[in-house]
Design an enzyme around this catalytic site. Sequence first.
Site, PDB file in Angstrom:
ATOM      1  CE  LYS A 135       4.737  31.498  18.127  1.00  0.00           C
ATOM      2  NZ  LYS A 135       5.810  32.711  17.284  1.00  0.00           N
ATOM      3  CG  HIS A 273       1.551 -11.805  -5.664  1.00  0.00           C
ATOM      4  ND1 HIS A 273       0.861 -11.327  -4.363  1.00  0.00           N
ATOM      5  CD2 HIS A 273       0.984 -13.080  -5.882  1.00  0.00           C
ATOM      6  CE1 HIS A 273       0.231 -12.521  -4.051  1.00  0.00           C
ATOM      7  NE2 HIS A 273       0.488 -13.565  -4.815  1.00  0.00           N
TER       8      HIS A 273
END
Length: 510
Positions: A135, A273
Site C-alpha cells: 500500500k 475441433h
Amino acid sequence: MKRALISVSDKTGIIEFSKGLKEAGFEIVSTGGTKKTLADNGIEVIGIEEVTKFPEIMDGRVKTLHPNVHGGLLAKRNDNDHLAQLAEHHIQPIDLVCVNLYPFQQTIAKPDVTPEEAIENIDIGGPTMLRSAAKNHEFVTVIVDPADYEAVLTQLAENGDVTKQKKRQLAAKVFRHTAAYDAVISEYMTQLAEEENPESLTLTYNLKQSLRYGENPHQHASFYQKPLGSKFSVAYSNQLHGKELSYNNINDADAALLIVRDFDQPAAVAVKHMNPCGVGVGDTLAEAFKKAYEADSTSIFGGIIALNREVDLETATMLREIFLEIIIAPSFTDEALEVLTAKKNIRLLTVDFVGERKNERKTTSILGGLLVQDLDTYGLDEATITIPTKREPSEEEWAALKLGWKVVKHVKSNAIVVSGEKMTFGIGAGQMNRVGAANIALAQAGEKATGAALASDAFFPMDDTVEAAAKAGITAIIQPGGSVRDEDSIKKADEYGIAMVFTGVRHFKH
C-alpha cells in the site's frame, strides 16, 4: 541508515540478498527461523522483539502484528504529521520488506494433511506486512518473490534506490500473490465447510505459458494452471517433444483426455475441433488405434490422439504414418519415442493416468460473468435403465450401445453417434436439430450402419430420427427418453424391430 525487514519461509537466495542489502547500507530486522539462518551465516541482524519491545507469543502466531512494525511500514515519508507521530512513538521507518508466506498450498497437497495442520499454516503476519508495504510502495520496496532479488540489488547499486516504476510492479505482484494465497485458503475452507454455492467465488491460476495467439492470430492468449489441479490434465502434462502448444491444441487435447478417461480397456480417441472424430477400443493399443483411424480416416488428419496405454513400437509405427498435431499417452517406450521424434513438429505429451483424478468443477466464462458446474462424469452404470421396446438388445448390441453412450456425452449437442462393439462409425455434432445430426452420423457410417447402434445425447422430440436410423440399418438405439412423444419413437422402433434403451440421463454439451 535504511532498514529492511526480512521474514521468509522459502530461503532460496536469502543469504546473498541479505549480504547485498548490507552492502547497500541497510540494517536488517528479522524473525524466528530467518533470523537464525542469517545469523548463522555471519549476517548482523536485529530481532523483531527488539523492534516491538514485545516477545513472540502463542508459538509465533503473534510477532510482527505491532504498531512499531506497521507504523514503520505505513508512514508517508512526505507527510509531516506522519513523521511527527513516528518520532513521538519512537518508531523507525522500514524501507524494504522481504517476506514470503507459510507454505499453505504445499501443506494441503499432502495426502494425509489434517485440518488442524492446514489451518496452522495460514499465514497472518506475513500477508499483513506485505499488504502494508505494498500500500505504501511509494516509499517502501516490497519483495515476495526470490526471482526479484537480483533486480532490486542492481537498482540499489546503480541508483541508491529502487525506481518508482519497479516499486509499483513489485507492489502489484504482492497483491496478486496475497490474493492467490487467500484464494487457495478460501477454496480449502469452503470445501472443508461443505459449502457448494458460496456467495462469492475467488479463483486463482498460475501462468504456465504465454501463447503465440488464441483461436486466431489476432487474439492474444495465455495458458494458466490451477494450483493443486488434477494431474490428469493438459495443464499438468509433460511435453517430451515437438512444437509449443497452441490455444487450439490445448482445447482439443483437453477434450481428448476427457473422452479417453471413460475407457478401461485399451482405447484410442481422435479429436478435431473439440469433437471426437474417431474412437476405437481393442485388446491391444495398436488394435484400438487402428479402429479409431478407420472410424474417420479423413478427419483424423491434423488431429489430436489420446491413448490410455503406453505407446509401443507397433502403435508408434502406425501413428508415424499420419499427420498428427499431438499424441497424449501415459508413457512411450524408448523404441516408440525413437520412431515418433523423427517427426520434428509432432507434440508428444505424457499425462498421469494412475494418480487421483479430481472431478473439478467446470468453469465457462461469459461476458461479465462465469458459469460453474460439475463435470459430466455420469456413467451408464449409474443410470436407471429401461427398455420400452418389444425387443431387447443382444449381447453384441449392448457392447455397441455402451461404447456409443460413452462417446456421445463428449460430442457437441445436438449429438448422434453410430457405433459398433469396438469403434465409432459416424458422429453428428453440433446441429440445430436432432435428425440433422443423425443424418450426418448415418451418412458417415454408410454401409457400416447396418446392424450398428445409435446413441443420442438427448431424447427424440418426434419419431423422425428413429425412422432415419431404421432406414440406414440401425438395430439398437440408446437415448435418455422423457419426451412427451416418446410413445411415437417406441412404436416406430417396434415397427422396424429396433431395440431401444432409455437411460433417463441427458448428456447435453454446448
